[in-house]
Design a protein around this motif. Sequence first.
Motif, PDB file in Angstrom:
ATOM      1  N   ARG A  63      -8.126  33.404  36.851  1.00  0.00           N
ATOM      2  CA  ARG A  63      -8.480  32.574  36.713  1.00  0.00           C
ATOM      3  C   ARG A  63      -8.541  31.485  35.983  1.00  0.00           C
ATOM      4  O   ARG A  63      -8.739  30.558  36.530  1.00  0.00           O
ATOM      5  CB  ARG A  63      -9.279  34.027  35.366  1.00  0.00           C
ATOM      6  CG  ARG A  63     -10.463  34.388  35.683  1.00  0.00           C
ATOM      7  CD  ARG A  63     -10.966  35.637  34.667  1.00  0.00           C
ATOM      8  NE  ARG A  63     -10.089  36.141  34.209  1.00  0.00           N
ATOM      9  CZ  ARG A  63      -9.645  36.723  34.517  1.00  0.00           C
ATOM     10  NH1 ARG A  63     -10.167  37.725  35.758  1.00  0.00           N
ATOM     11  NH2 ARG A  63      -9.129  37.971  33.714  1.00  0.00           N
ATOM     12  N   ASP A 103      -6.083  37.290  35.160  1.00  0.00           N
ATOM     13  CA  ASP A 103      -5.692  36.278  33.846  1.00  0.00           C
ATOM     14  C   ASP A 103      -5.292  34.925  34.921  1.00  0.00           C
ATOM     15  O   ASP A 103      -5.720  33.703  35.075  1.00  0.00           O
ATOM     16  CB  ASP A 103      -4.712  36.667  32.835  1.00  0.00           C
ATOM     17  CG  ASP A 103      -5.555  38.012  32.049  1.00  0.00           C
ATOM     18  OD1 ASP A 103      -7.158  37.349  32.708  1.00  0.00           O
ATOM     19  OD2 ASP A 103      -4.308  38.093  32.031  1.00  0.00           O
ATOM     20  N   TYR A 157       0.589  38.668  30.064  1.00  0.00           N
ATOM     21  CA  TYR A 157      -1.198  38.569  31.203  1.00  0.00           C
ATOM     22  C   TYR A 157      -1.284  39.071  33.052  1.00  0.00           C
ATOM     23  O   TYR A 157       0.067  39.996  33.077  1.00  0.00           O
ATOM     24  CB  TYR A 157      -1.270  36.462  31.502  1.00  0.00           C
ATOM     25  CG  TYR A 157      -1.564  36.220  30.264  1.00  0.00           C
ATOM     26  CD1 TYR A 157      -2.681  35.666  29.498  1.00  0.00           C
ATOM     27  CD2 TYR A 157      -0.014  35.992  28.907  1.00  0.00           C
ATOM     28  CE1 TYR A 157      -2.920  34.835  28.506  1.00  0.00           C
ATOM     29  CE2 TYR A 157      -0.358  34.754  28.430  1.00  0.00           C
ATOM     30  CZ  TYR A 157      -1.831  34.264  27.978  1.00  0.00           C
ATOM     31  OH  TYR A 157      -2.320  34.021  26.676  1.00  0.00           O
TER      32      TYR A 157
END
Length: 135
Positions: free
Chosen positions: A82, A79, A75
């Motif tokens: 988010r 990511d 990741y």
Amino acid sequence: MFRLTQIALALSLTVTAGMAQALPPLGDNPRVRAEFLSAAVGDEIRKNCPTISARFFRVMARAKELEDYALSLGYTKDDITRMRKDPANKAELKRLRDTYLAQNGVTPGDAESYCRLGLAEIEKNSLTGWLLRAN
């Protein structure tokens, strides 16, 4: 030879890109979900119990460990950001937190019930308890 290297590099990039796309949502990772839940429960306890506070250095260290873990899975920092800011994830985390608190005898507005749970978590040395300190 140069052409073979180009093909290998292109294939490698294609496979890597495909693997990155194959990652499930970070919020579905059991470790990430459990650690975010522990932190959310601890935060709610410290905000509602006047005799319990957060061990902020531990909290920050654990957050960094969890970030490193997510990065090691492929990741990105974007990511992670988010996932943290996603309204649906926030709502689900709040629901899980509130369910956990209720199942463990916490009544909203009753500081003593938050303190009881906080002390029990500290005594168990759960992740939530490890992140808290009784003043």
